[in-house]
Design a protein around this motif. Structure first.
Motif, mmCIF file in Angstrom:
data_model
loop_
_atom_site.group_PDB
_atom_site.id
_atom_site.type_symbol
_atom_site.label_atom_id
_atom_site.label_comp_id
_atom_site.label_asym_id
_atom_site.label_seq_id
_atom_site.Cartn_x
_atom_site.Cartn_y
_atom_site.Cartn_z
ATOM 1 N N TYR A 240 0.655 -1.160 0.060
ATOM 2 C CA TYR A 240 0.099 0.150 0.208
ATOM 3 C C TYR A 240 0.759 1.239 0.061
ATOM 4 C CZ TYR A 240 -3.855 -3.287 1.183
ATOM 5 O OH TYR A 240 -4.547 -4.354 1.450
ATOM 6 N N ALA A 241 2.238 1.263 0.195
ATOM 7 C CA ALA A 241 3.062 2.414 0.290
ATOM 8 C C ALA A 241 2.645 3.388 1.397
ATOM 9 C CB ALA A 241 3.094 3.146 -1.313
ATOM 10 N N SER A 242 3.380 4.409 1.346
ATOM 11 C CA SER A 242 2.796 5.563 2.457
ATOM 12 C C SER A 242 3.122 6.820 1.787
ATOM 13 C CB SER A 242 3.932 5.332 3.454
ATOM 14 O OG SER A 242 5.116 5.535 3.359
ATOM 15 N N GLY A 243 2.960 7.806 2.525
ATOM 16 C CA GLY A 243 3.065 9.275 2.052
ATOM 17 C C GLY A 243 2.104 9.841 1.375
ATOM 18 N N ARG A 244 2.360 10.696 0.385
ATOM 19 C CA ARG A 244 1.059 11.550 -0.262
ATOM 20 C C ARG A 244 0.399 10.682 -1.061
ATOM 21 N NH1 ARG A 244 0.275 16.847 -1.416
ATOM 22 N NH2 ARG A 244 -0.874 17.132 -3.470
ATOM 23 N N ASN A 245 0.976 9.662 -1.932
ATOM 24 C CA ASN A 245 0.169 8.910 -2.544
ATOM 25 C C ASN A 245 0.081 7.390 -2.089
ATOM 26 O OD1 ASN A 245 0.037 10.779 -4.862
ATOM 27 N ND2 ASN A 245 2.334 10.246 -5.196
ATOM 28 N N GLY A 246 0.289 7.055 -0.845
ATOM 29 C CA GLY A 246 0.257 5.762 -0.235
ATOM 30 C C GLY A 246 -1.057 5.867 0.930
ATOM 31 N N SER A 247 -1.294 4.544 1.126
ATOM 32 C CA SER A 247 -2.708 4.416 2.052
ATOM 33 C C SER A 247 -2.489 3.644 3.318
ATOM 34 C CB SER A 247 -3.917 3.816 1.282
ATOM 35 O OG SER A 247 -3.332 2.500 0.643
ATOM 36 N N PHE A 248 -1.055 3.370 3.282
ATOM 37 C CA PHE A 248 -0.795 2.568 4.723
ATOM 38 C C PHE A 248 -1.381 3.120 5.917
ATOM 39 C CE2 PHE A 248 2.434 1.608 8.159
ATOM 40 C CZ PHE A 248 1.853 0.459 8.288
ATOM 41 N N GLU A 249 -0.949 4.252 6.110
ATOM 42 C CA GLU A 249 -1.425 5.032 7.318
ATOM 43 C C GLU A 249 -2.943 5.343 7.407
ATOM 44 O OE1 GLU A 249 1.938 7.621 9.067
ATOM 45 O OE2 GLU A 249 2.433 7.659 7.055
ATOM 46 N N ASN A 250 -3.892 5.113 6.241
ATOM 47 C CA ASN A 250 -4.976 5.382 6.176
ATOM 48 C C ASN A 250 -5.904 4.071 5.957
ATOM 49 O OD1 ASN A 250 -3.390 7.605 4.384
ATOM 50 N ND2 ASN A 250 -4.784 8.453 5.789
ATOM 51 N N ARG A 251 -5.372 2.908 6.550
ATOM 52 C CA ARG A 251 -6.116 1.594 6.666
ATOM 53 C C ARG A 251 -6.386 1.366 8.037
ATOM 54 N NH1 ARG A 251 -6.736 -1.519 2.512
ATOM 55 N NH2 ARG A 251 -6.807 -3.285 3.733
#
Length: 329
Positions: free
Chosen positions: A126-137
């Motif tokens: 899921y990646a992270s940062g501006r284009n990721g979603s790890f911290e939004n799951r």
């Protein structure tokens, strides 16, 4: 087993475990061999899996010997003679009204350490940062006691089904002796301290060069807690500007939402791009909100997503040129 010598033996989800077991079953079904699965793999109940929630495993940290800079570095990078595998330090905190947990209570904060390969697996997906979603799951976190942190509990089904049989050739008699491999290691059952608590990863810190996780905290999640969901574009081919190389310069890549109790937590909020032309301003009305999800009340009605840009002659400029040609005629 050593995670450094054979990193392929490390897994942690029942999803990978099931896929590997199915693949091994297909290969060995004709031979009639029994397939061994990992009995310690975490399996979530159906009511959580259908909500798009994935499992995570963590262990308690010793507040005396596993806090501070040096001790945390030792967790992240165990020595060559250590039996430990790399662990990422963090904290579980936050309120949960459904369980009568308040963040102002000292007991609500737990020092935890998460296996490095658990975090890296989710970052790769899921990646992270501006284009990721790890911290939004949302994840279902299961926490075990610190003494239960052993790499054997994370051993993959591939390793468990590996044939370790060896053969010895006697050069004098030319006889081959079969030496059976050692049986799979039997580990005692472990009881989780906290099981399937819903959390959102936060405060992720990555190594500036290796991009491996150095620290990750977890904040408790409940139905009344807002969650930022990433925005993804759809139907770009139906936009006169974007199908010719135009793009949206995003101002906000996430939108804050509330998910109803028991509802599916979406991986993304889709942005309808049909009819977008150059210099168009994209706002909240183009977001496709799925069922069971509502935009948080503090998100304004004129919430700005971004603006459409592109090369000259694309989209709006192209239509203006056509109107000019018609006027000349």
């Amino acid at each position: 087993p050593s995670w450094k010598e054979d990193p392929e033996t490390i897994i942690v989800t029942e999803e990978i475990n099931t896929e590997a077991a199915a693949a091994a079953d297909n290969e060995d079904s004709e031979e009639g061999e029994e397939i061994t699965s990992n009995p310690h793999a975490i399996t979530l109940p159906p009511e959580l899996t259908k909500r798009n929630i994935r499992p995570l495993i963590a262990y308690l940290r010793d507040p005396e010997n596993e806090t501070g800079t040096r001790n945390c570095d030792r967790l992240r990078n165990p020595g060559p003679n250590d039996d430990d595998f790399p662990l990422v330090p963090g904290i579980l905190h936050g309120s949960d009204p459904t369980s009568n947990i308040l963040s102002i209570d000292a007991d609500s904060k737990l020092l935890v350490k998460t296996p490095w390969f658990e975090i890296q697996r989710e970052l790769d997906r899921y990646a992270s940062g501006r284009n990721g979603s790890f911290e939004n799951r949302v994840y279902a976190l299961t926490i075990f006691h610190e003494k239960d942190a052993y790499v054997g509990y994370h051993q993959s089904v591939r390793k468990l089904n590996q044939d370790d049989t060896t053969y010895h050739l006697n050069e004098e008699t030319m006889e081959v002796t079969e030496i059976p491999g050692s049986p799979p290691e039997e580990l005692p059952e472990r009881t989780p301290i906290v099981e399937n608590v819903l959390v959102i990863p936060t405060d992720l810190q990555l190594h500036p060069v290796a991009h491996s996780a150095l620290c990750v905290n977890f904040i408790r999640y409940h139905a009344k807690k807002p969650i930022k969901i990433p925005i993804r574009t759809v139907n770009e081919e139906e936009s006169p500007a974007m199908k010719r190389g135009g793009f949206i310069a995003f101002v906000n890549t996430f939108v804050e939402c509330l998910v109803e109790e028991g509802g599916v937590i979406p991986e993304r909020i889709e942005l309808e791009c049909s009819g977008l032309r150059q210099k168009d301003v994209v706002r909240r009305e183009r977001l496709i909100i799925p069922e069971g999800v509502v935009v948080h009340p503090r998100v304004r009605e004129d919430f700005l997503v971004g603006t459409v840009f592109g090369a000259k002659g694309v989209g709006a400029d192209e239509s203006e040129d056509e109107e000019g040609d018609d006027a000349k005629k």
